[in-house]
Write a protein that holds these residues in place. Structure first.
Motif, PDB file in Angstrom:
ATOM      1  N   GLN A 132       7.205   1.314  -9.039  1.00  0.00           N
ATOM      2  CA  GLN A 132       7.516   2.255  -7.967  1.00  0.00           C
ATOM      3  C   GLN A 132       7.550   1.482  -6.659  1.00  0.00           C
ATOM      4  O   GLN A 132       6.840   0.480  -6.500  1.00  0.00           O
ATOM      5  CB  GLN A 132       6.454   3.343  -7.861  1.00  0.00           C
ATOM      6  CG  GLN A 132       6.404   4.317  -9.013  1.00  0.00           C
ATOM      7  CD  GLN A 132       5.227   5.271  -8.886  1.00  0.00           C
ATOM      8  OE1 GLN A 132       4.158   4.999  -9.427  1.00  0.00           O
ATOM      9  NE2 GLN A 132       5.422   6.364  -8.171  1.00  0.00           N
ATOM     10  N   SER A 133       8.347   1.950  -5.708  1.00  0.00           N
ATOM     11  CA  SER A 133       8.417   1.281  -4.413  1.00  0.00           C
ATOM     12  C   SER A 133       8.717   2.283  -3.314  1.00  0.00           C
ATOM     13  O   SER A 133       9.446   3.259  -3.520  1.00  0.00           O
ATOM     14  CB  SER A 133       9.488   0.191  -4.420  1.00  0.00           C
ATOM     15  OG  SER A 133       9.592  -0.414  -3.147  1.00  0.00           O
ATOM     16  N   ASP A 134       8.113   2.021  -2.132  1.00  0.00           N
ATOM     17  CA  ASP A 134       8.440   2.792  -0.935  1.00  0.00           C
ATOM     18  C   ASP A 134       9.451   2.044  -0.064  1.00  0.00           C
ATOM     19  O   ASP A 134       9.685   2.411   1.080  1.00  0.00           O
ATOM     20  CB  ASP A 134       7.173   3.088  -0.129  1.00  0.00           C
ATOM     21  CG  ASP A 134       6.426   1.816   0.286  1.00  0.00           C
ATOM     22  OD1 ASP A 134       6.947   0.705   0.043  1.00  0.00           O
ATOM     23  OD2 ASP A 134       5.326   1.941   0.855  1.00  0.00           O
ATOM     24  N   GLY A 135      10.033   0.977  -0.628  1.00  0.00           N
ATOM     25  CA  GLY A 135      10.976   0.154   0.112  1.00  0.00           C
ATOM     26  C   GLY A 135      10.339  -1.040   0.794  1.00  0.00           C
ATOM     27  O   GLY A 135      11.038  -1.971   1.195  1.00  0.00           O
ATOM     28  N   ARG A 136       8.999  -1.015   0.904  1.00  0.00           N
ATOM     29  CA  ARG A 136       8.288  -2.123   1.551  1.00  0.00           C
ATOM     30  C   ARG A 136       7.379  -2.871   0.576  1.00  0.00           C
ATOM     31  O   ARG A 136       7.116  -4.050   0.747  1.00  0.00           O
ATOM     32  CB  ARG A 136       7.440  -1.613   2.726  1.00  0.00           C
ATOM     33  CG  ARG A 136       8.240  -0.963   3.832  1.00  0.00           C
ATOM     34  CD  ARG A 136       7.348  -0.547   4.996  1.00  0.00           C
ATOM     35  NE  ARG A 136       6.285   0.357   4.570  1.00  0.00           N
ATOM     36  CZ  ARG A 136       6.425   1.679   4.467  1.00  0.00           C
ATOM     37  NH1 ARG A 136       7.589   2.254   4.720  1.00  0.00           N
ATOM     38  NH2 ARG A 136       5.421   2.442   4.085  1.00  0.00           N
ATOM     39  N   ASP A 137       6.885  -2.174  -0.445  1.00  0.00           N
ATOM     40  CA  ASP A 137       5.976  -2.791  -1.404  1.00  0.00           C
ATOM     41  C   ASP A 137       6.280  -2.223  -2.781  1.00  0.00           C
ATOM     42  O   ASP A 137       7.035  -1.250  -2.924  1.00  0.00           O
ATOM     43  CB  ASP A 137       4.524  -2.518  -1.008  1.00  0.00           C
ATOM     44  CG  ASP A 137       3.538  -3.485  -1.638  1.00  0.00           C
ATOM     45  OD1 ASP A 137       3.986  -4.395  -2.373  1.00  0.00           O
ATOM     46  OD2 ASP A 137       2.321  -3.328  -1.419  1.00  0.00           O
ATOM     47  N   VAL A 138       5.679  -2.814  -3.799  1.00  0.00           N
ATOM     48  CA  VAL A 138       5.899  -2.362  -5.167  1.00  0.00           C
ATOM     49  C   VAL A 138       4.557  -2.058  -5.810  1.00  0.00           C
ATOM     50  O   VAL A 138       3.560  -2.743  -5.566  1.00  0.00           O
ATOM     51  CB  VAL A 138       6.673  -3.423  -5.996  1.00  0.00           C
ATOM     52  CG1 VAL A 138       5.858  -4.705  -6.147  1.00  0.00           C
ATOM     53  CG2 VAL A 138       7.073  -2.866  -7.355  1.00  0.00           C
ATOM     54  N   LEU A 191      12.459  -1.892  -4.776  1.00  0.00           N
ATOM     55  CA  LEU A 191      12.140  -2.870  -3.747  1.00  0.00           C
ATOM     56  C   LEU A 191      13.373  -3.741  -3.517  1.00  0.00           C
ATOM     57  O   LEU A 191      13.916  -4.304  -4.471  1.00  0.00           O
ATOM     58  CB  LEU A 191      10.957  -3.725  -4.193  1.00  0.00           C
ATOM     59  CG  LEU A 191      10.342  -4.650  -3.136  1.00  0.00           C
ATOM     60  CD1 LEU A 191       9.628  -3.825  -2.076  1.00  0.00           C
ATOM     61  CD2 LEU A 191       9.355  -5.618  -3.795  1.00  0.00           C
ATOM     62  N   HIS A 244      -3.158  -2.285  -9.174  1.00  0.00           N
ATOM     63  CA  HIS A 244      -1.842  -1.808  -8.757  1.00  0.00           C
ATOM     64  C   HIS A 244      -0.762  -2.889  -8.815  1.00  0.00           C
ATOM     65  O   HIS A 244       0.423  -2.564  -8.836  1.00  0.00           O
ATOM     66  CB  HIS A 244      -1.901  -1.257  -7.331  1.00  0.00           C
ATOM     67  CG  HIS A 244      -2.494   0.112  -7.248  1.00  0.00           C
ATOM     68  ND1 HIS A 244      -2.624   0.798  -6.059  1.00  0.00           N
ATOM     69  CD2 HIS A 244      -3.004   0.929  -8.209  1.00  0.00           C
ATOM     70  CE1 HIS A 244      -3.180   1.971  -6.295  1.00  0.00           C
ATOM     71  NE2 HIS A 244      -3.432   2.069  -7.583  1.00  0.00           N
ATOM     72  N   TYR A 273      12.283   1.370 -13.076  1.00  0.00           N
ATOM     73  CA  TYR A 273      11.928   2.294 -11.997  1.00  0.00           C
ATOM     74  C   TYR A 273      12.125   3.750 -12.411  1.00  0.00           C
ATOM     75  O   TYR A 273      11.906   4.657 -11.605  1.00  0.00           O
ATOM     76  CB  TYR A 273      12.757   1.995 -10.746  1.00  0.00           C
ATOM     77  CG  TYR A 273      12.223   0.867  -9.900  1.00  0.00           C
ATOM     78  CD1 TYR A 273      11.421   1.113  -8.788  1.00  0.00           C
ATOM     79  CD2 TYR A 273      12.516  -0.455 -10.203  1.00  0.00           C
ATOM     80  CE1 TYR A 273      10.935   0.084  -7.994  1.00  0.00           C
ATOM     81  CE2 TYR A 273      12.042  -1.504  -9.425  1.00  0.00           C
ATOM     82  CZ  TYR A 273      11.252  -1.218  -8.322  1.00  0.00           C
ATOM     83  OH  TYR A 273      10.771  -2.256  -7.535  1.00  0.00           O
ATOM     84  N   THR A 332      -0.871   9.718 -12.520  1.00  0.00           N
ATOM     85  CA  THR A 332      -0.094   9.702 -11.281  1.00  0.00           C
ATOM     86  C   THR A 332      -0.762   8.807 -10.260  1.00  0.00           C
ATOM     87  O   THR A 332      -0.094   8.103  -9.486  1.00  0.00           O
ATOM     88  CB  THR A 332       0.043  11.127 -10.725  1.00  0.00           C
ATOM     89  OG1 THR A 332       0.656  11.957 -11.719  1.00  0.00           O
ATOM     90  CG2 THR A 332       0.890  11.147  -9.466  1.00  0.00           C
TER      91      THR A 332
END
Length: 320
Positions: free
Chosen positions: A220-226, A2, A283, A195, A151
């Motif tokens: 973990q992050s998608d670049g917008r949230d963690v 993130l 989460h 990470y 997962t």
């Protein structure tokens, strides 16, 4: 990773919350709806797992649970429904009501590899050993997220209190979003390691012959949230099961995270009372419980009913 801090309602500290922020009252209309469900099940019994909210008139309860879900997913991550009059109902009726209220939050998921959907949290008298979860003992539960080795861990966790402990059993709750922000501020050098994968003890919740360890990152992050998962004890168990020492960078990162998690300003405390349902976002937040002592009388021993919600993947334990 993130790229920056999270600055929404999920990033709170202990001094920013009071019970007013997490208590959600059940209205008289909701209680009437629950009574009507119980009366119907007394006439025509069915096991909880086949029940659907669509089969009952639960409009008021649905309104409350929409508020609960909003608070869990876009707010402080904790909601305590206050309260279900559990003393009016049998054990099976309370299971059914917990199931229906939980179903109003989303799809319920299996909590064990054998497919068990409803989980009893109480002291069974079993000794702590491989494959025995601390949740079936009276021991302290360290800060954790549920099933961090999966997962697809559960999104939401619900706990209906049928009977509290005679002494102890205090719940603690903290924001892993805030912990992530603090790690970036205090120890930016260790954050990248969190990470990367760690070994997690799967607690024997898998088919015979499967690997005993799962490799997952803490963040973990998608670049917008963690998304966060946490239970340092299961990582240390995983290290022992693999027989390979954890790398120094991983050990340093876990120690830095532990110091923030265990700092007094991080967590709020509450004791779940009879009839309350404690819902939490699994989460972005971690929870723990102090050790407890039970009453001597069997019907007064601490007993909570736990449910998991997960809309992603399948309904099975592993989500596949």
């Amino acid at each position: 990773m993130l790229p920056g801090d999270v600055r929404d309602a999920r990033a709170w500290r202990r001094d920013q919350l009071t019970p007013r922020e997490w208590l959600v009252p059940l209205s008289p209309r909701c209680l009437d709806e629950l009574d009507a469900v119980a009366r119907r099940l007394r006439r025509d019994p069915l096991p909880p797992l086949v029940l659907s909210p669509q089969d009952f008139a639960l409009d008021a309860c649905a309104d409350v649970m929409r508020r609960v879900r909003e608070q869990l997913c876009n707010g402080i991550g904790l909601a305590v429904l206050d309260r279900v009059p559990v003393e009016r109902y049998s054990l099976e009726e309370n299971r059914a009501l917990a199931w229906l209220l939980g179903s109003l939050l989303g799809r319920l998921a299996a909590q064990k590899w054998d497919g068990a959907m409803v989980y009893d949290v109480r002291d069974t008298g079993r000794q702590l050993e491989y494959g025995v979860r601390r949740s079936v003992t009276s021991l302290e539960l360290q800060f954790h997220t549920d099933a961090p080795w999966l997962t697809l861990p559960p999104e939401l966790v619900g706990l209906l209190c049928l009977s509290p402990a005679r002494e102890g059993g205090v719940s603690r709750f903290l924001s892993l979003v805030t912990v992530h922000n603090e790690l970036r501020r205090r120890h930016p050098e260790v954050l990248p390691r969190l990470y990367q994968p760690f070994p997690w003890d799967r607690q024997a919740e898998h088919a015979p012959g499967d690997e005993k360890v799962s490799w997952q990152p803490v963040f973990q992050s998608d670049g917008r949230d963690v998304l966060a998962r946490y239970n340092e004890a299961l990582i240390l168990n995983g290290e022992a099961l693999t027989g390979v020492s954890l790398d120094p960078e991983g050990r340093q990162a876990l120690a830095a995270m532990r110091a923030i998690v265990e700092s007094p300003e991080s967590a709020v405390e509450l004791t779940i009372e009879k009839g309350q349902i404690q819902y939490l976002n699994n989460h972005h937040f971690a929870h723990s419980r102090t050790a407890f002592k039970d009453a001597e009388e069997p019907h007064l021993k601490r007993h909570l009913i736990r449910l998991w919600n997960r809309d992603a993947g399948g309904q099975t334990f592993h989500g596949q």
